[in-house]
Design a protein around this motif. Structure first.
Motif, PDB file in Angstrom:
ATOM      1  N   VAL A   1       0.840  -1.190   0.000  1.00  0.00           N
ATOM      2  CA  VAL A   1       0.000   0.000   0.000  1.00  0.00           C
ATOM      3  C   VAL A   1       0.878   1.243   0.000  1.00  0.00           C
ATOM      4  CG1 VAL A   1      -1.909  -1.154   1.145  1.00  0.00           C
ATOM      5  CG2 VAL A   1      -0.186   0.022   2.526  1.00  0.00           C
ATOM      6  N   GLY A   2       0.276   2.367  -0.322  1.00  0.00           N
ATOM      7  CA  GLY A   2       0.999   3.627  -0.395  1.00  0.00           C
ATOM      8  C   GLY A   2       1.214   4.262   0.960  1.00  0.00           C
ATOM      9  N   MET A   3       1.370   5.579   0.946  1.00  0.00           N
ATOM     10  CA  MET A   3       1.760   6.295   2.165  1.00  0.00           C
ATOM     11  C   MET A   3       0.606   6.531   3.131  1.00  0.00           C
ATOM     12  SD  MET A   3       2.241  10.193   0.676  1.00  0.00           S
ATOM     13  CE  MET A   3       3.413   9.692  -0.575  1.00  0.00           C
ATOM     14  N   ASN A   4      -0.636   6.256   2.688  1.00  0.00           N
ATOM     15  CA  ASN A   4      -1.803   6.454   3.561  1.00  0.00           C
ATOM     16  C   ASN A   4      -2.519   5.122   3.783  1.00  0.00           C
ATOM     17  OD1 ASN A   4      -1.251   9.274   3.315  1.00  0.00           O
ATOM     18  ND2 ASN A   4      -2.464   9.338   1.442  1.00  0.00           N
ATOM     19  N   PRO A   5      -1.965   4.231   4.586  1.00  0.00           N
ATOM     20  CA  PRO A   5      -2.537   2.878   4.714  1.00  0.00           C
ATOM     21  C   PRO A   5      -3.916   2.824   5.339  1.00  0.00           C
ATOM     22  CG  PRO A   5      -0.793   3.226   6.335  1.00  0.00           C
ATOM     23  CD  PRO A   5      -0.746   4.390   5.406  1.00  0.00           C
ATOM     24  N   GLN A   6      -4.344   3.894   6.010  1.00  0.00           N
ATOM     25  CA  GLN A   6      -5.659   3.889   6.667  1.00  0.00           C
ATOM     26  C   GLN A   6      -6.681   4.745   5.932  1.00  0.00           C
ATOM     27  OE1 GLN A   6      -6.024   1.753   9.149  1.00  0.00           O
ATOM     28  NE2 GLN A   6      -3.836   1.291   8.985  1.00  0.00           N
ATOM     29  N   GLY A   7      -6.465   4.987   4.658  1.00  0.00           N
ATOM     30  CA  GLY A   7      -7.358   5.863   3.913  1.00  0.00           C
ATOM     31  C   GLY A   7      -8.780   5.324   3.810  1.00  0.00           C
ATOM     32  N   ASP A   8      -9.726   6.236   3.607  1.00  0.00           N
ATOM     33  CA  ASP A   8     -11.137   5.849   3.513  1.00  0.00           C
ATOM     34  C   ASP A   8     -11.607   5.680   2.074  1.00  0.00           C
ATOM     35  OD1 ASP A   8     -10.871   8.557   2.973  1.00  0.00           O
ATOM     36  OD2 ASP A   8     -12.885   9.031   3.678  1.00  0.00           O
ATOM     37  N   ALA A   9     -10.768   6.031   1.112  1.00  0.00           N
ATOM     38  CA  ALA A   9     -11.055   5.805  -0.308  1.00  0.00           C
ATOM     39  C   ALA A   9      -9.893   5.002  -0.878  1.00  0.00           C
ATOM     40  CB  ALA A   9     -11.205   7.126  -1.055  1.00  0.00           C
TER      41      ALA A   9
END
Length: 272
Positions: free
Chosen positions: A114-122
């Motif tokens: 995953v990228g730099m925002n593993p907890q993203g909502d989208a």
């Protein structure tokens, strides 16, 4: 019994890609032939119902149809376009069903980086190949979107379909996770100028601080080949035949799109 080594797997994936391209050429030929058949049938019907001039006794139906097509070549083009549109609609419907049924595999696979925002909502999933020039064009856009939207979670699906160099690179990238270097390696590979080979991908690894000897050993992990095979099978189920391709929300996007389109898709995914 044949034991499949990582190199054997690489060769099989390359052959599969070559066969896939050949099949696509044959498929297009079949589309054209089918469209011609449809057009000829339609023209015959037009003669029968009197829309076209009646056949003269001295003329042959085939010659008149041939002449009509030469005078009206758009008939064939329209038939091909119509058939392609119907096939594309069927593919999109099938892909939407797969997205609905295999949500976790697509969006929440623990083996997918995953990228730099593993907890993203989208969530935006990318199927890519390190030797794909359009994937390299997409990389800066995806980075820009990530930086601007901390709620955007990128999921990377290694989909090496452009030869042995691509397979080596995908295996190395997945192995680099064991050293906590996936994103650094991924970004360096996407900005690399030239074709990725076995040598170049190791040079890139060394340049981002990866222990190359350890990387070589980690690449032998059977789980890495298994992950790549799952990605290929998933791409086939989603009717993805090229890179880059994206899955976002309920949509499958094949090919590179502009920033405005990507933002719209991300907003739609967040809304759903």
């Amino acid at each position: 019994m044949v034991t499949e080594t990582p190199d054997n797997a690489s060769s099989k994936q390359e052959s599969a890609g070559t066969r896939g391209r050949g099949l696509r050429v044959l498929a297009f030929t079949a589309v054209a032939v089918a469209a011609l058949s449809v057009a000829l049938s339609g023209l015959a019907l037009l003669f029968a119902v009197g829309v076209l001039p009646p056949l003269r006794k001295t003329d042959d139906l085939e010659r008149q149809l041939h002449a009509y097509i030469l005078a009206n070549p758009e008939v064939i083009l329209e038939s091909v376009k119509g058939l392609e549109a119907r096939q594309q609609a069927a593919a999109n419907s099938e892909a939407a069903k797969v997205v609905s049924e295999r949500q976790d595999e697509i969006f929440n696979d623990p083996d997918a980086p995953v990228g730099m925002n593993p907890q993203g909502d989208a969530i935006l999933v990318e199927f890519f190949d390190y030797n794909c020039p359009y994937c390299r064009q997409a990389a800066p856009l995806l980075g820009k979107l990530e930086n601007a939207d901390k709620g955007l979670r990128l999921v990377f699906k290694e989909y090496p379909i452009l030869g042995p160099g691509s397979v080596f690179a995908a295996r190395a990238a997945l192995a680099s996770r064991k050293q906590g270097k996936y994103l650094a390696y991924h970004q360096a590979m996407m900005s690399y100028e030239g074709r990725i080979t076995e040598t170049s991908r190791l040079d890139v690894a060394a340049n981002v601080g990866i222990d190359v000897e350890r990387l070589k050993k980690d690449m032998q992990d059977p789980a890495i080949n298994a992950a790549i095979k799952r990605n290929i099978a998933l791409a086939e189920a989603l009717r993805i035949g090229g890179t880059p391709s994206f899955v976002v929300g309920k949509e499958v996007v094949r090919g590179l799109v502009d920033e405005a389109t990507m933002k719209r898709l991300i907003a739609s995914a967040r809304g759903s």
